[in-house]
Design an enzyme around this catalytic site. Sequence first.
Site, PDB file in Angstrom:
ATOM      1  N   GLU A 102      71.520  45.018   1.985  1.00 42.36           N
ATOM      2  CA  GLU A 102      71.272  46.461   1.381  1.00 42.36           C
ATOM      3  C   GLU A 102      71.986  46.634   0.220  1.00 42.36           C
ATOM      4  O   GLU A 102      71.546  47.546  -0.825  1.00 42.36           O
ATOM      5  CB  GLU A 102      71.521  47.669   2.319  1.00 42.36           C
ATOM      6  CG  GLU A 102      70.413  47.632   3.740  1.00 42.36           C
ATOM      7  CD  GLU A 102      69.082  47.705   3.147  1.00 42.36           C
ATOM      8  OE1 GLU A 102      68.741  48.313   2.188  1.00 42.36           O
ATOM      9  OE2 GLU A 102      68.134  47.387   4.260  1.00 42.36           O
ATOM     10  N   SER A 386      26.642  78.087  28.981  1.00 40.94           N
ATOM     11  CA  SER A 386      26.297  79.696  28.823  1.00 40.94           C
ATOM     12  C   SER A 386      27.364  80.382  27.971  1.00 40.94           C
ATOM     13  O   SER A 386      26.964  81.246  27.529  1.00 40.94           O
ATOM     14  CB  SER A 386      26.078  80.338  29.886  1.00 40.94           C
ATOM     15  OG  SER A 386      24.699  79.950  30.497  1.00 40.94           O
TER      16      SER A 386
END
Length: 763
Positions: A102, A386
């Site tokens: 890194e 319904s």
Amino acid sequence: MSRNADRSTGPQRPHNGWRTFRRILYVIVAVIVLGILAGAGLFFYYAQSAPKITQSALSSDASTRVYDANGKVISRLGAQNRTYVKSDQIPVLLKKAVVSTEDRRFYKNSGIDPVRIVGAAFANISGSSLGMQGGSTLTQQLVKLSVFSTAASDRTLKRKAQEAWLALKVDHNYSKDQILEYYINKVYMGNGVYGMQTAAQYYYGKKLSQLNLAQLAQLAGMPQSPSNYDPIHYPQYAKQRRDLVLQAMAKNDVITSAQAQEAEATSVSTGLVKNHAATTNVNAKTTKVVDAYLKQVYQELRSKGYNTTRGGLKVYTNLDMGAQRKLYDIVNTNNYVAFPSNKFQVGSTIVNPNNGKVVAMIGGRKTGKVTFGLNRAVQTDRSSASTAKPLMDYGPAIQYLNYPTYEPVKDTAFTYPGTDKSLYDWDKKYQGTITMRKALYESRNIPAVRTLQNVGISKATTFLKGLGMTFDKKLTLQNGIGLYISSEQEAAAYGAFANGGTYYKPYLVSKVVTQDGKAHNYASTGKRAMSTATAFMLTDMMKDVMTESSGSGRSAAISGLYQAGKTGTDSYPDDYVNKVPDGATMDSWFTGYTKNYSVSVWTGYDKQFETGHYVSETQTTIAQEIYKYEMSYLASKSTNSDWTVPSDVTETRQNGKTEYYVTGHPGTVTDGTTTSQYSSTNTTSSSAYSSNGQVTTNSSSRNNTSTTENSTSKESSSTEQKPAGGDGNDDSSATSTTEASSSAASSTTDSDNNHTVSNDTNS
């Protein structure tokens, strides 16, 4: 010698070119100096507004925390098994691997590295960096992970300047070993894992100190792209990355070339464990209770562009933990309801009708150890039966045709236009002309479909759109007794009836605080969906669903509570009806509300066509019972007030009963009987019946489940086939639990009109 020749051999004047060059050079230098000064000024200007960075921020994990409505943490994605490791316990080889990978100049730079920035730019252009070195130092990466959002939108010049400034401060205030310690403990390592010590346990089942060189190099290389370099799922890419780390270590004389080659020869799968420790929960029991709710929270976050695995977010939700626990207990214990089996399923959503906040959600019951499994509360692959009648039939009739609650509607023989398919009620009988109120609370199909004929599909669709429901295909008459929507969508839609006609889109996340401390607030803006008259009159009629002796929802009645609601059951198709007992249905719904809460409940089986996976006639009341126990709890913590008659509604007495009509539209009264120009007949123009098959929803923010009903309270029901090309999904993904082959058997397709009709008795 001529004059001209004489001149050509005489002394020459100095050339002006050098003077011009010097002037240009001065200008260039001045521009560069001014640019540097301007850049420095801008840098320090941005630096002044940089957020503060503390040791707590540097050392804490970067997991996403989720809070309930009271600010209590209910989940910490990636944080449960995060084990912090001190610098003296971190293997020296790992530290050297991370630095080699890194930031090779880590021990020499002061937090930022101009040489490295230039070198990285050149290396990236020339392709000589081996993909190892970027422009940011290891310290800058730590700062970014600690205080800044990782979103692409935040990769600005201002952010980079602030990042560099804070990196300088961190390097000044902390030792290199401390910075490296913070970094190794903070980085995301894939699969919800944060920190390399936690990763060692997750991937290898060991501590960092127990790993060999190849394994340490593997971990050191993962932070750049943890998902792509996951040795479990992507071993090829993981090996390439690991070998680059080993080569970088050899180049930096951290290890010998021979050691690097030996480690490279090791398989990346060596030492990987099959069973991994969970990394998503704060408390396993709590997470189980909120599983479906959390799944929708993360989906909502992703839809807003947040990265829930790397963002270090604080997410504040609308979850009422008390209501959630109560709902979970009701559906997962036998203390309240007698469930027929552990395979009998439930999907339910509770919404605050006054703002759209989703306060509780259950996606299933008895789900075992499955995490973030099928969320039946947001599925849209089953008909709502319904419960669609107030939404698509009677609501639009009041809104657009000014039907009074006592509007006469015909319950007589009915055949779908253009077909030979008849529609029936639950008892296969006809009641002649009855009131709209009676047709609704007894949930009779024929009057509902006749009402929809009079309203027209276009107006009904417009009404539904106002309630957050849009469809890819045109609706048909049959959708008047069944829509493919979810419990979440339905709870929100019924919430508009509860609050007087305003629709609020349901939402779970109220605020997100990103890692840089920036707060993003979310709310639902209410939109008028219907008149106050329509909302009040529907509510008044739906009160009778639970209170009338022939009401379809008597099992949901709660003594003394002002509430309204609707049942729904979906019967089996004609070609399957002989395979199940009389009165058996595929699904059962109940959606009800007070002025404070709207609750929608679906019950049934995931595979309703498997042997024994039917809802018996007595079991159709389970949805009502779940609602009853949950609403009783909710009512105990809220006020109990009735709806008042709005100014656009007039009260009247009809047949000894209090009825209502839209002010100025009482209908025509003849011999004590009110009639209307809109009373139904069995004739309709072809334009009144859209012929496109069925429905696909595109509303709210999630996917949903719908069902139908046939309760012991004589609930009539309607079976229909799910439309090709759509399952009612909105902007979130859904998983259908219905087998396509079985669904196809549930209806008959009319070739003349290209719509699906059914010969059934659903509600």
